[in-house]
Design an enzyme around this catalytic site. Structure first.
Site, mmCIF file in Angstrom:
data_model
loop_
_atom_site.group_PDB
_atom_site.id
_atom_site.type_symbol
_atom_site.label_atom_id
_atom_site.label_comp_id
_atom_site.label_asym_id
_atom_site.label_seq_id
_atom_site.Cartn_x
_atom_site.Cartn_y
_atom_site.Cartn_z
ATOM 1 N N GLY A 117 40.356 32.496 47.098
ATOM 2 C CA GLY A 117 41.473 32.847 46.591
ATOM 3 C C GLY A 117 41.904 34.060 47.175
ATOM 4 O O GLY A 117 42.819 34.749 46.563
ATOM 5 N N ALA A 118 41.863 34.235 48.351
ATOM 6 C CA ALA A 118 41.945 35.662 49.006
ATOM 7 C C ALA A 118 43.676 35.817 49.150
ATOM 8 O O ALA A 118 44.031 36.894 49.219
ATOM 9 C CB ALA A 118 41.572 35.734 50.249
ATOM 10 N N ARG A 119 44.390 34.902 49.114
ATOM 11 C CA ARG A 119 45.879 35.018 49.347
ATOM 12 C C ARG A 119 46.555 35.145 47.963
ATOM 13 O O ARG A 119 47.662 35.741 47.806
ATOM 14 C CB ARG A 119 46.760 33.719 50.173
ATOM 15 C CG ARG A 119 48.005 34.357 50.711
ATOM 16 C CD ARG A 119 48.593 33.225 51.203
ATOM 17 N NE ARG A 119 49.900 33.601 51.761
ATOM 18 C CZ ARG A 119 50.843 32.882 52.366
ATOM 19 N NH1 ARG A 119 50.404 31.361 52.315
ATOM 20 N NH2 ARG A 119 51.689 33.389 52.731
ATOM 21 N N GLY A 175 35.796 35.721 38.439
ATOM 22 C CA GLY A 175 37.023 36.305 37.603
ATOM 23 C C GLY A 175 38.020 34.986 37.170
ATOM 24 O O GLY A 175 38.948 35.392 36.482
ATOM 25 N N ASN A 177 37.184 39.065 31.982
ATOM 26 C CA ASN A 177 37.757 40.334 32.278
ATOM 27 C C ASN A 177 37.300 41.567 32.952
ATOM 28 O O ASN A 177 35.965 41.604 32.590
ATOM 29 C CB ASN A 177 38.648 40.624 31.065
ATOM 30 C CG ASN A 177 39.859 41.760 31.355
ATOM 31 O OD1 ASN A 177 40.075 42.629 31.828
ATOM 32 N ND2 ASN A 177 40.994 41.281 30.475
ATOM 33 N N PHE A 178 37.809 42.024 33.942
ATOM 34 C CA PHE A 178 37.144 43.087 34.767
ATOM 35 C C PHE A 178 37.434 44.426 34.314
ATOM 36 O O PHE A 178 37.024 45.277 34.952
ATOM 37 C CB PHE A 178 37.050 42.891 36.328
ATOM 38 C CG PHE A 178 36.314 41.840 36.744
ATOM 39 C CD1 PHE A 178 34.947 41.992 37.039
ATOM 40 C CD2 PHE A 178 36.680 40.520 37.030
ATOM 41 C CE1 PHE A 178 34.002 41.258 37.489
ATOM 42 C CE2 PHE A 178 35.846 39.447 37.453
ATOM 43 C CZ PHE A 178 34.606 39.893 37.657
ATOM 44 N N HIS A 189 50.893 36.904 28.377
ATOM 45 C CA HIS A 189 50.683 36.663 29.748
ATOM 46 C C HIS A 189 51.929 36.361 30.293
ATOM 47 O O HIS A 189 52.773 35.881 29.588
ATOM 48 C CB HIS A 189 49.530 35.843 30.221
ATOM 49 C CG HIS A 189 48.442 36.647 29.954
ATOM 50 N ND1 HIS A 189 47.492 36.604 28.965
ATOM 51 C CD2 HIS A 189 47.557 36.978 31.096
ATOM 52 C CE1 HIS A 189 46.196 37.100 28.909
ATOM 53 N NE2 HIS A 189 46.331 37.556 30.472
ATOM 54 N N LYS A 221 50.632 31.758 34.041
ATOM 55 C CA LYS A 221 49.297 31.442 33.870
ATOM 56 C C LYS A 221 49.064 29.862 33.515
ATOM 57 O O LYS A 221 49.702 29.276 32.445
ATOM 58 C CB LYS A 221 48.953 32.367 32.488
ATOM 59 C CG LYS A 221 47.304 32.367 32.315
ATOM 60 C CD LYS A 221 46.982 33.431 31.633
ATOM 61 C CE LYS A 221 45.608 33.548 31.140
ATOM 62 N NZ LYS A 221 44.669 33.585 32.208
ATOM 63 N N GLY A 251 40.898 33.777 28.916
ATOM 64 C CA GLY A 251 39.719 33.750 28.867
ATOM 65 C C GLY A 251 39.305 35.164 28.146
ATOM 66 O O GLY A 251 38.252 35.062 27.442
ATOM 67 N N THR A 252 40.116 36.159 28.273
ATOM 68 C CA THR A 252 39.697 37.269 27.479
ATOM 69 C C THR A 252 39.865 37.189 25.981
ATOM 70 O O THR A 252 38.846 37.770 25.140
ATOM 71 C CB THR A 252 40.831 38.548 27.842
ATOM 72 O OG1 THR A 252 40.717 38.588 29.313
ATOM 73 C CG2 THR A 252 40.573 39.653 27.178
#
Length: 267
Positions: A11-13, A100, A128-129, A156, A160, A166-167
């Site tokens: 999901g780098a972009r 994540g 959540n990080f 959000h 989304k 998830g949080t």
């Protein structure tokens, strides 16, 4: 000099994925060896995030990227529809997943934990990080011991994909670990508009707000006779999640098994 941890990013972009790529490139203890995004295939990963060329071309297919680059860790910020497959693919190649993305069932997590232990590698699934968000969850769980009447409101942006977040689900799980099920509200209440009272979880409600212009906020409201308590966390920038992701990438190298929740590895 300690060997660098080799990191691949799925999901780098995406908006979170780009922040992860930048974080990895800026940490001398980490080495970006792969970036995966079908929509950016062939682009240099550094250029993609507005930095200098780093000689790592974005790949379109995760399995190929893992097989060629042989990373130690895969960081995944993709979608609930693809994340389970991505996690299983990482384990197939002995790569430690740091996830994540939401979308796992308790049965999925149990099975992935067993796989990780059999392989002798660590993994992390974290709704959540953000360190502030984790503290919000911990404080909410503590408050629920004394004020069991509670509702959660999470906010959000309108793009989304999942609701509730998830949080908020993780917060509800932590509350439910220390709070006996208590069905709140008037037992005769009726919703004149379907869903007006929010989603039901173990006796209390979770409300999801989706609006343009909103980033990520969550409020846990407790009520008692003559008083309320509100515990709220607001995120304003995706970069705020990166210290947690950085810590997770390094910590996942030190244990075996799949851990659910960043709070379990927070220093």
């Amino acid at each position: 000099m300690p060997q660098k941890i080799k990191v691949a990013v799925a999901g780098a972009r995406g908006r979170m994925g780009q922040e992860v790529v930048k974080m990895v490139l800026q940490d001398p203890e980490l080495e970006l060896v792969a970036a995966v995004s079908p929509s950016a295939a062939g682009v240099d990963a550094g250029r993609m995030v507005g930095m200098e060329s780093v000689g790592v071309q974005v790949e379109s297919e995760l399995e190929t990227a893992l097989r060629i680059s042989k990373p130690d860790v895969l960081v995944d910020f993709t979608t609930p529809q693809t994340v389970l497959h991505n996690t299983e693919t990482a384990l197939k190649y002995g790569v430690r997943p740091v996830i994540g993305t939401t979308g796992f069932t308790p049965e999925d997590i149990e099975r992935l934990d067993k796989q990780c232990k059999e392989l002798g590698i660590g993994g992390l699934i974290a709704p959540n990080f953000s360190i502030g968000a984790i503290l919000m969850m911990k404080f909410a769980a503590e408050a629920s011991k004394y004020m069991p009447h509670v509702e959660i409101i999470e906010y959000h942006g309108d793009q989304k994909l999942d609701a509730p977040s998830g949080t908020s689900i993780k917060t509800a799980e932590l509350i439910s670990e220390v709070r006996q099920e208590l069905r709140q509200g008037n037992p005769k209440e009726e919703e004149t508009i379907d869903g007006a009272r929010g989603g039901y979880y173990n006796g209390f409600r979770i409300h999801s707000v989706r609006l343009p212009g909103v980033f990520a906020q969550q409020e846990v409201i407790f009520g008692a006779f003559g008083q309320t308590l509100k515990i709220r966390h607001d995120s304003y920038d995706r970069a705020g999640y990166m210290p947690g992701v950085n810590q997770a990438v390094k910590k996942v190298m030190t244990y075996a098994g799949m851990i659910y929740g960043f709070e379990h590895i927070m220093d």
